[in-house]
Design a protein around this motif. Structure first.
Motif, mmCIF file in Angstrom:
data_model
loop_
_atom_site.group_PDB
_atom_site.id
_atom_site.type_symbol
_atom_site.label_atom_id
_atom_site.label_comp_id
_atom_site.label_asym_id
_atom_site.label_seq_id
_atom_site.Cartn_x
_atom_site.Cartn_y
_atom_site.Cartn_z
ATOM 1 N N THR A 125 32.057 -25.629 -23.780
ATOM 2 C CA THR A 125 31.456 -25.966 -22.493
ATOM 3 C C THR A 125 31.898 -27.357 -22.073
ATOM 4 O OG1 THR A 125 29.534 -24.648 -23.027
ATOM 5 C CG2 THR A 125 29.288 -26.234 -21.250
ATOM 6 N N PRO A 126 32.399 -27.550 -20.847
ATOM 7 C CA PRO A 126 32.772 -28.887 -20.396
ATOM 8 C C PRO A 126 31.611 -29.859 -20.532
ATOM 9 C CG PRO A 126 33.555 -27.235 -18.850
ATOM 10 C CD PRO A 126 32.688 -26.525 -19.850
ATOM 11 N N ARG A 127 31.945 -31.105 -20.826
ATOM 12 C CA ARG A 127 30.907 -32.108 -21.066
ATOM 13 C C ARG A 127 29.890 -32.163 -19.937
ATOM 14 N NH1 ARG A 127 35.565 -34.580 -22.625
ATOM 15 N NH2 ARG A 127 35.785 -35.607 -20.614
ATOM 16 N N PHE A 128 30.397 -32.180 -18.690
ATOM 17 C CA PHE A 128 29.469 -32.371 -17.586
ATOM 18 C C PHE A 128 28.685 -31.102 -17.265
ATOM 19 C CE2 PHE A 128 32.451 -30.049 -15.157
ATOM 20 C CZ PHE A 128 31.992 -29.846 -13.872
ATOM 21 N N LEU A 129 29.014 -29.989 -17.961
ATOM 22 C CA LEU A 129 28.286 -28.749 -17.722
ATOM 23 C C LEU A 129 27.237 -28.478 -18.797
ATOM 24 C CD1 LEU A 129 31.087 -26.380 -16.447
ATOM 25 C CD2 LEU A 129 29.354 -27.589 -15.143
ATOM 26 N N THR A 130 27.090 -29.382 -19.733
ATOM 27 C CA THR A 130 26.033 -29.223 -20.725
ATOM 28 C C THR A 130 24.685 -29.334 -20.025
ATOM 29 O OG1 THR A 130 27.432 -30.188 -22.428
ATOM 30 C CG2 THR A 130 25.069 -30.119 -22.859
ATOM 31 N N LEU A 131 23.856 -28.319 -20.165
ATOM 32 C CA LEU A 131 22.583 -28.320 -19.449
ATOM 33 C C LEU A 131 21.620 -29.321 -20.080
ATOM 34 C CD1 LEU A 131 21.965 -24.520 -18.790
ATOM 35 C CD2 LEU A 131 23.062 -26.205 -17.308
ATOM 36 N N PRO A 132 21.079 -30.244 -19.286
ATOM 37 C CA PRO A 132 20.098 -31.185 -19.818
ATOM 38 C C PRO A 132 18.765 -30.488 -20.073
ATOM 39 C CG PRO A 132 20.476 -31.595 -17.475
ATOM 40 C CD PRO A 132 21.404 -30.504 -17.877
ATOM 41 N N VAL B 187 19.516 -21.612 -16.617
ATOM 42 C CA VAL B 187 20.255 -20.675 -15.768
ATOM 43 C C VAL B 187 19.290 -19.597 -15.301
ATOM 44 C CG1 VAL B 187 22.125 -18.991 -15.715
ATOM 45 C CG2 VAL B 187 22.403 -21.138 -16.985
ATOM 46 N N GLN B 188 19.307 -19.299 -14.001
ATOM 47 C CA GLN B 188 18.383 -18.324 -13.426
ATOM 48 C C GLN B 188 19.113 -17.405 -12.463
ATOM 49 O OE1 GLN B 188 15.193 -18.057 -14.262
ATOM 50 N NE2 GLN B 188 14.987 -19.916 -15.498
ATOM 51 N N GLN B 189 18.451 -16.313 -12.112
ATOM 52 C CA GLN B 189 18.851 -15.456 -11.000
ATOM 53 C C GLN B 189 17.696 -15.451 -10.003
ATOM 54 O OE1 GLN B 189 22.581 -14.787 -11.794
ATOM 55 N NE2 GLN B 189 21.714 -13.427 -10.250
ATOM 56 N N ILE B 190 17.977 -15.819 -8.761
ATOM 57 C CA ILE B 190 16.958 -15.800 -7.716
ATOM 58 C C ILE B 190 17.010 -14.439 -7.034
ATOM 59 C CG2 ILE B 190 16.074 -16.932 -5.647
ATOM 60 C CD1 ILE B 190 16.094 -18.715 -8.132
ATOM 61 N N GLU B 191 15.954 -13.679 -7.198
ATOM 62 C CA GLU B 191 15.908 -12.334 -6.608
ATOM 63 C C GLU B 191 15.287 -12.405 -5.222
ATOM 64 O OE1 GLU B 191 17.384 -9.965 -8.115
ATOM 65 O OE2 GLU B 191 17.643 -10.950 -10.074
ATOM 66 N N THR B 192 15.997 -11.855 -4.234
ATOM 67 C CA THR B 192 15.526 -11.866 -2.853
ATOM 68 C C THR B 192 15.710 -10.477 -2.251
ATOM 69 O OG1 THR B 192 17.574 -12.299 -1.631
ATOM 70 C CG2 THR B 192 16.544 -14.194 -2.741
ATOM 71 N N PRO B 193 15.122 -10.217 -1.092
ATOM 72 C CA PRO B 193 15.333 -8.918 -0.437
ATOM 73 C C PRO B 193 16.782 -8.677 -0.021
ATOM 74 C CG PRO B 193 13.361 -9.990 0.421
ATOM 75 C CD PRO B 193 14.049 -11.000 -0.433
ATOM 76 N N VAL B 194 17.600 -9.746 0.052
ATOM 77 C CA VAL B 194 18.995 -9.576 0.482
ATOM 78 C C VAL B 194 19.974 -9.669 -0.691
ATOM 79 C CG1 VAL B 194 18.524 -10.397 2.805
ATOM 80 C CG2 VAL B 194 19.233 -12.039 1.051
ATOM 81 N N SER C 243 20.690 -10.868 -5.184
ATOM 82 C CA SER C 243 20.419 -11.772 -6.298
ATOM 83 C C SER C 243 21.429 -12.914 -6.278
ATOM 84 C CB SER C 243 20.520 -10.998 -7.614
ATOM 85 O OG SER C 243 20.269 -11.836 -8.714
ATOM 86 N N PHE C 244 20.952 -14.138 -6.519
ATOM 87 C CA PHE C 244 21.799 -15.319 -6.414
ATOM 88 C C PHE C 244 21.741 -16.128 -7.712
ATOM 89 C CE2 PHE C 244 20.723 -14.024 -2.196
ATOM 90 C CZ PHE C 244 21.880 -14.231 -1.453
ATOM 91 N N ALA C 245 22.907 -16.485 -8.244
ATOM 92 C CA ALA C 245 22.978 -17.304 -9.449
ATOM 93 C C ALA C 245 22.465 -18.705 -9.134
ATOM 94 C CB ALA C 245 24.410 -17.373 -9.961
ATOM 95 N N ALA C 246 21.726 -19.277 -10.085
ATOM 96 C CA ALA C 246 21.095 -20.569 -9.821
ATOM 97 C C ALA C 246 20.937 -21.368 -11.101
ATOM 98 C CB ALA C 246 19.722 -20.358 -9.170
ATOM 99 N N LEU C 247 20.795 -22.670 -10.934
ATOM 100 C CA LEU C 247 20.317 -23.576 -11.975
ATOM 101 C C LEU C 247 18.964 -24.098 -11.516
ATOM 102 C CD1 LEU C 247 23.550 -25.635 -12.778
ATOM 103 C CD2 LEU C 247 22.504 -23.836 -14.192
ATOM 104 N N GLU C 248 17.988 -24.022 -12.393
ATOM 105 C CA GLU C 248 16.626 -24.445 -12.055
ATOM 106 C C GLU C 248 16.198 -25.579 -12.978
ATOM 107 O OE1 GLU C 248 13.186 -21.585 -11.268
ATOM 108 O OE2 GLU C 248 12.673 -22.407 -13.240
ATOM 109 N N ALA C 249 15.657 -26.630 -12.399
ATOM 110 C CA ALA C 249 15.135 -27.759 -13.172
ATOM 111 C C ALA C 249 13.636 -27.872 -12.953
ATOM 112 C CB ALA C 249 15.816 -29.055 -12.754
ATOM 113 N N LEU C 250 12.917 -28.118 -14.035
ATOM 114 C CA LEU C 250 11.470 -28.317 -13.981
ATOM 115 C C LEU C 250 11.131 -29.662 -14.609
ATOM 116 C CD1 LEU C 250 10.248 -24.780 -15.111
ATOM 117 C CD2 LEU C 250 10.111 -25.737 -12.795
ATOM 118 N N PRO C 251 9.987 -30.256 -14.238
ATOM 119 C CA PRO C 251 9.558 -31.492 -14.892
ATOM 120 C C PRO C 251 9.403 -31.289 -16.391
ATOM 121 C CG PRO C 251 8.204 -31.009 -12.967
ATOM 122 C CD PRO C 251 9.033 -29.796 -13.217
ATOM 123 N N GLY C 252 9.521 -32.385 -17.139
ATOM 124 C CA GLY C 252 9.389 -32.296 -18.589
ATOM 125 C C GLY C 252 8.079 -31.690 -19.030
#
Length: 292
Positions: A3-10, A15-22, A24-33
């Motif tokens: 994995t490239p250095r800058f692509l290491t997930l903090p 990694v998520q999939q956002i499901e919508t009526p139109v 599915s969309f690939a996504a990165l999701e961040a939440l508070p600690g």
């Protein structure tokens, strides 16, 4: 391949999939600690030939303010598949996709919307259509109409060559040599190749036409009722900084110049960019809550 250095997930980024009526969309999701979200969420939209990974350096910092932050691949970009129909890749069509994404992410809450470069033109359509519940809108390194300058010239070369020669040719003869001349590390070059070749060819052509030929819709955006911010790098080589400053004035929007940055403030100056966005988003929430 590692994995490239800058692509290491903090920590806190998944990694998520956002499901919508139109779709599915690939996504990165961040939440508070803490895992507890105290503020309204944000959706980040990438530019032409970009992807959700362009926001990786700011996701964790943005989330630590107490909100869920989601960066997406548009339809036809990288890990979100797209159809053969060119009409699926207009700013209007992609803007409708973003509205569906924002609704899915917000789950009834207002969403802070940010569009980078071409993503700003797309997200502008989301705002103008009025189909998403939004808290604010940020144009990052974007402009009032089609892109100009050196990036316009590069886009027109791509538009002329891509239908005839294909994506592999564009990578080998245009993009890879440029990346190597710029001293981009090998692992990042490998990622950029993988990402470009994963784009839908029809999507690339149609999005190129859109970013080159977009019309000025700033007058329609004035008075949209949202807090607006225009944020760009001091040395932007897309839309000139003076043009973006003028757009901010026309929009009566807050204007933030990121020192030392070029066209990708979230990559080139992540802490400065994240601090500006958090301050702006928090202030927008306070005003909305005060005014009901």
């Amino acid at each position: 391949m590692s994995t490239p250095r800058f692509l290491t997930l903090p920590p806190g980024v998944t990694v998520q999939q956002i499901e919508t009526p139109v779709g599915s969309f690939a996504a990165l999701e961040a939440l508070p600690g803490s895992g507890v979200t105290e503020r309204w969420p944000a959706v980040l939209v990438p530019g032409f030939t970009g992807s959700k990974e362009d926001f990786l350096a700011v996701l964790q910092t943005l989330a630590q303010a107490g909100r869920k932050v989601v960066a997406v691949d548009l339809r036809g970009q990288y890990e979100t598949p797209g159809p053969d129909d060119p009409k699926a890749y207009t700013c209007e069509a992609l803007g409708a996709d973003v509205a569906a994404i924002a609704s899915a992410v917000g789950q009834g809450e207002p969403v802070h919307l940010l569009g980078h470069s071409f993503g700003g033109l797309v997200a502008r359509e989301t705002v103008l259509a009025g189909q998403a519940k939004l808290a604010s809108f940020t144009l990052m390194s974007s402009g009032p109409a089609g892109i100009i300058g050196p990036r316009e010239r590069a886009g027109r070369v791509m538009l002329a060559e891509l239908p005839e020669y294909g994506i592999d040719y564009m990578w080998a003869n245009r993009m890879e040599p440029e990346a190597l001349r710029a001293g981009v590390p090998d692992d990042i070059v490998a990622f950029l190749r993988k990402r470009l070749l994963a784009n839908h060819p029809t999507g690339l052509v149609s999005m190129a036409e859109e970013v080159l030929n977009a019309r000025d819709r700033v007058p329609e955006l004035v008075g949209c009722g949202l807090d607006l911010m225009v944020l760009y790098g001091e040395h932007d080589d897309g839309w000139p900084p003076l043009l973006q400053a003028e757009m901010a004035h026309r929009l009566e929007a807050e204007c933030v110049v990121v020192p030392g940055s070029v066209h990708s403030p979230a990559v080139e100056a992540p802490e400065t960019t994240a601090a500006a966005l958090t301050r702006f988003w928090n202030a927008a929430e306070s005003r909305m809550l005060q005014h009901g």
